[in-house]
Motif scaffolding. Structure first.
Motif, PDB file in Angstrom:
ATOM      1  N   SER A   1     -14.938 -32.372 -34.754  1.00 22.91           N
ATOM      2  CA  SER A   1     -14.963 -30.924 -34.551  1.00 22.91           C
ATOM      3  C   SER A   1     -15.552 -30.208 -35.764  1.00 22.91           C
ATOM      4  O   SER A   1     -16.283 -29.222 -35.621  1.00 22.91           O
ATOM      5  CB  SER A   1     -13.548 -30.404 -34.260  1.00 22.91           C
ATOM      6  OG  SER A   1     -12.681 -30.666 -35.345  1.00 22.91           O
ATOM      7  N   LYS A   2     -15.261 -30.724 -36.957  1.00 16.59           N
ATOM      8  CA  LYS A   2     -15.811 -30.091 -38.162  1.00 16.59           C
ATOM      9  C   LYS A   2     -17.314 -30.335 -38.274  1.00 16.59           C
ATOM     10  O   LYS A   2     -18.050 -29.472 -38.773  1.00 16.59           O
ATOM     11  CB  LYS A   2     -15.081 -30.609 -39.400  1.00 16.59           C
ATOM     12  CG  LYS A   2     -13.692 -29.990 -39.561  1.00 16.59           C
ATOM     13  CD  LYS A   2     -12.915 -30.603 -40.684  1.00 16.59           C
ATOM     14  CE  LYS A   2     -11.603 -29.872 -40.879  1.00 16.59           C
ATOM     15  NZ  LYS A   2     -10.802 -29.768 -39.651  1.00 16.59           N
TER      16      LYS A   2
ATOM     17  N   PHE B   1      -9.367 -27.663 -30.813  1.00 19.90           N
ATOM     18  CA  PHE B   1      -9.561 -29.030 -30.332  1.00 19.90           C
ATOM     19  C   PHE B   1      -8.588 -30.004 -30.993  1.00 19.90           C
ATOM     20  O   PHE B   1      -8.091 -30.933 -30.347  1.00 19.90           O
ATOM     21  CB  PHE B   1     -11.000 -29.473 -30.574  1.00 19.90           C
ATOM     22  CG  PHE B   1     -11.994 -28.791 -29.675  1.00 19.90           C
ATOM     23  CD1 PHE B   1     -11.642 -28.466 -28.374  1.00 19.90           C
ATOM     24  CD2 PHE B   1     -13.269 -28.469 -30.127  1.00 19.90           C
ATOM     25  CE1 PHE B   1     -12.551 -27.836 -27.529  1.00 19.90           C
ATOM     26  CE2 PHE B   1     -14.177 -27.836 -29.282  1.00 19.90           C
ATOM     27  CZ  PHE B   1     -13.805 -27.516 -27.985  1.00 19.90           C
TER      28      PHE B   1
ATOM     29  N   LEU C   1     -19.331 -30.578 -35.689  1.00 25.90           N
ATOM     30  CA  LEU C   1     -19.910 -29.625 -34.741  1.00 25.90           C
ATOM     31  C   LEU C   1     -19.934 -28.217 -35.331  1.00 25.90           C
ATOM     32  O   LEU C   1     -20.927 -27.489 -35.197  1.00 25.90           O
ATOM     33  CB  LEU C   1     -19.107 -29.637 -33.433  1.00 25.90           C
ATOM     34  CG  LEU C   1     -19.309 -30.838 -32.516  1.00 25.90           C
ATOM     35  CD1 LEU C   1     -18.327 -30.789 -31.348  1.00 25.90           C
ATOM     36  CD2 LEU C   1     -20.742 -30.877 -31.994  1.00 25.90           C
ATOM     37  N   LEU C   2     -18.826 -27.834 -35.976  1.00 27.87           N
ATOM     38  CA  LEU C   2     -18.776 -26.517 -36.613  1.00 27.87           C
ATOM     39  C   LEU C   2     -19.834 -26.402 -37.699  1.00 27.87           C
ATOM     40  O   LEU C   2     -20.481 -25.353 -37.854  1.00 27.87           O
ATOM     41  CB  LEU C   2     -17.380 -26.299 -37.199  1.00 27.87           C
ATOM     42  CG  LEU C   2     -17.138 -24.947 -37.891  1.00 27.87           C
ATOM     43  CD1 LEU C   2     -17.330 -23.802 -36.910  1.00 27.87           C
ATOM     44  CD2 LEU C   2     -15.736 -24.903 -38.491  1.00 27.87           C
TER      45      LEU C   2
ATOM     46  N   THR D   1     -10.135 -18.814 -27.581  1.00 24.04           N
ATOM     47  CA  THR D   1     -11.325 -18.559 -28.385  1.00 24.04           C
ATOM     48  C   THR D   1     -11.930 -17.202 -28.042  1.00 24.04           C
ATOM     49  O   THR D   1     -12.356 -16.443 -28.927  1.00 24.04           O
ATOM     50  CB  THR D   1     -12.374 -19.667 -28.154  1.00 24.04           C
ATOM     51  OG1 THR D   1     -11.803 -20.936 -28.496  1.00 24.04           O
ATOM     52  CG2 THR D   1     -13.614 -19.430 -29.002  1.00 24.04           C
TER      53      THR D   1
ATOM     54  N   LEU E   1     -15.304 -19.278 -33.577  1.00 25.44           N
ATOM     55  CA  LEU E   1     -15.770 -20.656 -33.746  1.00 25.44           C
ATOM     56  C   LEU E   1     -14.863 -21.425 -34.700  1.00 25.44           C
ATOM     57  O   LEU E   1     -14.553 -22.603 -34.480  1.00 25.44           O
ATOM     58  CB  LEU E   1     -17.207 -20.671 -34.276  1.00 25.44           C
ATOM     59  CG  LEU E   1     -18.291 -20.231 -33.286  1.00 25.44           C
ATOM     60  CD1 LEU E   1     -19.629 -20.097 -33.987  1.00 25.44           C
ATOM     61  CD2 LEU E   1     -18.394 -21.225 -32.130  1.00 25.44           C
TER      62      LEU E   1
ATOM     63  N   SER F   1     -10.726 -34.478 -35.658  1.00 27.07           N
ATOM     64  CA  SER F   1     -10.906 -33.439 -36.677  1.00 27.07           C
ATOM     65  C   SER F   1     -12.279 -33.555 -37.341  1.00 27.07           C
ATOM     66  O   SER F   1     -12.960 -32.547 -37.566  1.00 27.07           O
ATOM     67  CB  SER F   1      -9.798 -33.558 -37.729  1.00 27.07           C
ATOM     68  OG  SER F   1      -9.881 -32.521 -38.683  1.00 27.07           O
TER      69      SER F   1
ATOM     70  N   CYS G   1     -11.741 -22.311 -32.738  1.00 30.08           N
ATOM     71  CA  CYS G   1     -11.979 -23.329 -31.717  1.00 30.08           C
ATOM     72  C   CYS G   1     -12.121 -24.721 -32.331  1.00 30.08           C
ATOM     73  O   CYS G   1     -11.453 -25.675 -31.916  1.00 30.08           O
ATOM     74  CB  CYS G   1     -13.224 -22.965 -30.921  1.00 30.08           C
ATOM     75  SG  CYS G   1     -13.632 -24.123 -29.592  1.00 30.08           S
ATOM     76  N   PHE G   2     -12.988 -24.823 -33.355  1.00 30.75           N
ATOM     77  CA  PHE G   2     -13.271 -26.139 -33.929  1.00 30.75           C
ATOM     78  C   PHE G   2     -12.315 -26.514 -35.060  1.00 30.75           C
ATOM     79  O   PHE G   2     -12.156 -27.690 -35.370  1.00 30.75           O
ATOM     80  CB  PHE G   2     -14.722 -26.190 -34.435  1.00 30.75           C
ATOM     81  CG  PHE G   2     -15.735 -26.104 -33.336  1.00 30.75           C
ATOM     82  CD1 PHE G   2     -16.002 -27.205 -32.543  1.00 30.75           C
ATOM     83  CD2 PHE G   2     -16.416 -24.929 -33.083  1.00 30.75           C
ATOM     84  CE1 PHE G   2     -16.941 -27.133 -31.519  1.00 30.75           C
ATOM     85  CE2 PHE G   2     -17.349 -24.851 -32.059  1.00 30.75           C
ATOM     86  CZ  PHE G   2     -17.615 -25.947 -31.275  1.00 30.75           C
ATOM     87  N   GLY G   3     -11.695 -25.503 -35.686  1.00 24.80           N
ATOM     88  CA  GLY G   3     -10.785 -25.790 -36.778  1.00 24.80           C
ATOM     89  C   GLY G   3      -9.364 -26.065 -36.326  1.00 24.80           C
ATOM     90  O   GLY G   3      -8.650 -26.861 -36.950  1.00 24.80           O
TER      91      GLY G   3
END
Length: 319
Positions: free
Chosen positions: A112-113, A83, A115-116, A62, A75, A109, A78-80
């Motif tokens: 993480s999305k 993880f 959080l994004l 990242t 970002l 998934s 990292c989140f897409g």
């Protein structure tokens, strides 16, 4: 694996994943292919190393992407991808069935999305769950100006603007369902591509998914459809509980998608039983997505198959 070798391997995997993401970010058109392969090194990282080392690797990757794309691109990586990649690897080490890995991967998934999305809302101030008319109309006007430049008549342009406004107004209502669908497609594609890459490398592999012609969802899905109708009627009868209608709409969209894919599996099984070639099967499946009438037939087939197992008849009684 000794510590030095593990450190070198994890560093190479992290660097490779970052390079693939950057290639997907900067290269037009072909970059999409690099983006699909991007999670594969992280899946290997999750398969061969501890979860702590895998998370550290994602953090390093990242930082690398941030140096070239800025905070937003980092970002998104990292989140897409990050993880999800290490989660699929860690889940592959723990579970022996592809279905279990994919289901838990979908949950990762979605998380993480979310959080994004929270971070994006904080940065931009735009909440996709609650877009107002004032935020939608500028988008409609920009698209309408493009159509106007192409010579569209005023009458057709007015109709197109109304359709776009109605569609964009609907998105906030069905955003939860769209989020779940996007997370599912993302996880599924990442799993397929990563499994293919690992198989090609001849190293640790992920369990194979069941043949598409054998995909089947539990009958309880049908009762989720009934529940969505009950929620809709309750929300309509009690205006103070209007949120139930929104819940019903999202639930119905998700259940309908499952029926649709089960119907596609029925069609695929039928075409296999009739000896159609793979190219023709794919072409007819694509046609279903284009022609709405065919899509409705496939949806009904999925519902019927859930109760009467149409595919056993195609295979001469074999399950």
């Amino acid at each position: 694996m000794d510590r030095t070798r593990a450190l070198v391997e994890s560093s190479l995997l992290v660097a490779l994943s970052a390079m693939l993401f950057l290639a997907g970010h900067f290269l037009p058109i072909v970059g999409m292919a690099f983006s699909l392969v991007c999670p594969a090194p992280l899946v290997v990282l999750g398969l061969r190393h501890s979860l702590g080392r895998a998370v550290l690797g994602v953090a390093v990757a990242t930082v690398i992407t941030a140096a070239f794309t800025g905070a937003v691109g980092a970002l998104f990586f990292c989140f897409g991808f990050g993880f999800l990649g290490i989660a699929l690897g860690a889940l592959g080490r723990r579970f022996g069935r592809a279905v279990d890995i994919v289901l838990y991967g979908i949950l990762v998934s979605i998380g993480s999305k979310l959080l994004l999305m929270v971070i994006a809302i904080k940065l931009t101030g735009i909440n996709p769950f609650g877009l107002e008319e004032a935020e939608i109309m500028p988008v409609v006007e920009r698209i309408a100006s493009l159509y106007s430049g192409l010579g569209m008549s005023e009458e057709a342009l007015s109709l197109a603007k109304e359709q776009m406004r109605a569609t964009l107004s609907l998105i906030p209502l069905i955003f939860p369902a769209l989020l779940v669908m996007a997370a599912t497609v993302d996880c599924f594609l990442s799993y397929i591509v990563s499994a293919a890459v690992l198989k090609r490398l001849g190293r640790e592999t992920l369990p194979g998914l069941p043949e598409f012609s054998r995909w089947r969802f539990p009958k309880s899905i049908f009762w989720a459809l009934i529940a969505s109708l009950a929620l809709h009627l309750t929300g309509a009868y009690y205006p103070s509980m209007a949120f139930l209608q929104r819940t019903a709409l999202n639930l119905r969209l998700l259940v309908t998608a499952l029926f649709f894919f089960q119907g596609l599996a029925v069609g695929w099984s039928f075409m296999q039983a009739r000896g159609l070639g793979r190219f023709l099967r794919v072409a007819l499946t694509v046609l279903v997505f284009v022609v709405s009438f065919l899509a409705q037939i496939v949806l009904v087939l999925g519902i019927i198959d859930m109760w009467f197992d149409l595919r056993s008849r195609f295979r001469g009684g074999r399950a």
